[in-house]
Design an enzyme around this catalytic site. Structure first.
Site, PDB file in Angstrom:
ATOM      1  N   GLY A 183      -0.510  -1.425 -39.169  1.00 24.46           N
ATOM      2  CA  GLY A 183      -0.056  -0.068 -38.878  1.00 24.46           C
ATOM      3  C   GLY A 183       1.261  -0.060 -38.127  1.00 24.46           C
ATOM      4  O   GLY A 183       1.784  -1.110 -37.744  1.00 24.46           O
ATOM      5  N   LYS A 301      -4.068  13.000 -27.493  1.00 31.13           N
ATOM      6  CA  LYS A 301      -4.987  13.959 -28.117  1.00 31.13           C
ATOM      7  C   LYS A 301      -6.424  13.783 -27.623  1.00 31.13           C
ATOM      8  O   LYS A 301      -7.295  14.608 -27.904  1.00 31.13           O
ATOM      9  CB  LYS A 301      -4.922  13.831 -29.641  1.00 31.13           C
ATOM     10  CG  LYS A 301      -3.596  14.320 -30.215  1.00 31.13           C
ATOM     11  CD  LYS A 301      -3.509  14.126 -31.717  1.00 31.13           C
ATOM     12  CE  LYS A 301      -2.217  14.716 -32.278  1.00 31.13           C
ATOM     13  NZ  LYS A 301      -1.010  14.086 -31.734  1.00 31.13           N
TER      14      LYS A 301
END
Length: 520
Positions: A183, A301
């Site tokens: 990633g 978040k």
């Protein structure tokens, strides 16, 4: 004799004709070059000017230098005038008919640079930048580095000063496992870890093609470290156990996660399998195999979450922190469990910058969910540097938060990107408001309402003081949640998540009804 004379005459004639056409073509090309002013008058600026003059084919016709301090006593550099910065930059550009400004003055502060760029963009002048020149003689290399001013440059902060000694002590000669290695965050952690001379780096990811590409890239690096690519899934504990048993990692960076908010809102079970169960698997095995340090990559978040993705990461944070506290209480704490929490990362997969770039390339429109939405940003290298630093300084049980700078209004970001591409917002490229996505909120936070922060020796890293959870209770709730996820009952899964994370209030989501029933 006549033959020699004829040959010489013909040869000279051809040379003259060639010279004439070369001069003519060069003059014609110069007329079509963009007129540019170099901002700066020091050796760096002069090296840039010499490099641009020797470019083939040329891009710019230089018309002058700007002296920031108006202190340069000479009136010319390389036969070009020195322009005193007493007037606005845009005025100087207009007076000299320049279309581009090249920022070569390294003494400019971030605020000064932003002011110049904003002023140029308002008048549709192009802005270019160049890094500090290390080899003034290598004109081709200097020329290559002169590039369009990027949105990343607008968010540029002071370079992060790392404690390389402590990071090196943690990583040198060690076996390092990185999950989610293919990633955007995981791959940068791999690149940075390699620089500290570990014995081996195990790159684990379930995405075959990106992992293959990363392997090819890492193999080109001149490093003595052994690199091992493992196709594996953090959801599969047996598979992970084999990796831990075979490679005996000393340090684990856990970056594997599902992170797309709308997708996880529609697939809550998958968020639990990867973000909760996957983290639990890696953390439990780190404990089983006496790993020295476990560093989890989390997100802002997770703070007062408004969506499934954020809540799943908060549950993962809770599990890692409570596991460490339980091990300490039982005097079994061999592994230091550390969490790092930061905001949006520029250029990462799925972030707004690559999306906006693609939309601009396609002629628009740029799609924006809400005109008032704001986000914190940092670059991928910057985020990963702080992950390594926090991992090295951690004693265990901490949740580290990073100084993200000032929040950025996304509509302003979109307009700047359009201008940097040479277009006019809402004229050449339209901005379309499409409405908030499921689970999305207008702003993100780095701290819970009840949390406080403690400083560290690094000015950009703080410790969030969160309320600790009882491990036995949390473990029971987490295992119950994973079982519910296996039944693919989305509503029951989210209801259980709200029990574990009471501050989880759904926004713009079909799960909002669960909050109403809870309040009632």
């Amino acid at each position: 004799m006549n033959a020699v004379f004829s040959f010489t005459s013909l040869f000279l004639y051809r040379v003259l004709i060639k010279q004439f056409f070369e001069n003519y073509l060069n003059q014609t090309k110069k007329e079509h070059l963009s007129k540019a002013i170099i901002y700066g008058t020091d050796a760096n600026a002069i090296a840039v000017a010499n490099a641009l003059r020797s470019e083939v084919p040329g891009r710019f016709k230089l018309v002058g230098f700007v002296d920031k301090y108006s202190q340069n006593k000479s009136k010319m550099i390389l036969g070009l005038p020195i322009l005193q910065h007493k007037k606005k930059t845009s005025t100087l550009m207009r007076v000299f008919g320049a279309q581009a400004l090249i920022l070569a003055d390294k003494s400019l502060t971030k605020d000064e640079k932003l002011a110049i760029v904003d002023e140029c963009l308002d008048f549709n002048y192009k802005v270019y930048t160049v890094p500090l020149v290390s080899d003034w003689e290598d004109q081709k290399e200097i020329s290559k580095k002169i590039k369009n001013f990027q949105i990343q440059d607008l968010l540029e902060r002071k370079p992060i000063v790392l404690d390389n000694n402590s990071i090196s002590q943690q990583l040198k000669g060690k076996s390092v496992l990185i999950t989610g290695a293919a990633g955007s965050i995981g791959s940068e952690i791999v690149r940075q870890v390699i620089q500290f001379n570990p014995q081996r780096v195990i790159m684990l990811d379930q995405a075959e093609t990106p992992l293959h590409h990363l392997s090819l890239e890492i193999n080109k690096i001149d490093s003595k470290a052994e690199t091992i690519s493992v196709i594996g899934d953090v959801k599969n504990k047996l598979e992970l156990d084999d990796v831990f048993n075979k490679h005996k990692p000393d340090v684990v960076y856990h970056a594997a996660a599902y992170k797309h908010v709308p997708l996880m809102e529609g697939n809550p079970s998958q968020a639990i399998f990867v973000n909760v169960s996957g983290t639990k698997n890696v953390a439990d095995l780190a404990c089983k195999y006496n790993v020295d340090s476990f560093v989890m990559v989390s997100t802002d978040k997770a703070v007062n979450p408004s969506n499934v993705m954020g809540a799943s990461k908060r549950i993962a944070e809770k599990y890692v922190q409570s596991l460490h506290n339980k091990l300490c209480a039982d005097n079994k704490s061999k592994t230091k469990f550390i969490t790092t929490r930061f905001g949006n990362v520029l250029g990462s997969n799925g972030s707004v910058v690559p999306l906006f770039t693609k939309q601009i390339e396609n002629g628009g429109p740029i799609t924006l969910t809400h005109p008032d939405i704001i986000r914190y940003f940092m670059t991928i290298p910057e985020a990963c540097q702080l992950v390594l630093e926090a991992g090295a300084m951690g004693k265990g049980g901490e949740i580290y938060i990073f100084d993200m700078g000032k929040p950025v209004k996304i509509i302003d970001l979109a307009k700047k990107m359009i201008r940097l591409a040479g277009f006019i917002p809402d004229k050449d490229i339209m901005i379309k408001i499409v409405g908030l996505r499921p689970g999305e909120k207008l702003y993100e936070e780095l701290l819970n309402d009840t949390s406080k922060t403690l400083p560290t020796h690094h000015e950009k890293i703080m410790i969030a003081q969160e309320v600790y959870d009882d491990f036995e209770r949390l473990q029971y709730l987490t295992e119950d949640l994973i079982q519910l996820a296996s039944d693919y009952s989305g509503t029951e899964v989210v209801q259980k998540m709200k029990e574990i994370v009471p501050e989880f209030i759904s926004m713009n989501s079909s799960f909002q009804s669960l909050d109403k029933s809870t309040v009632g």
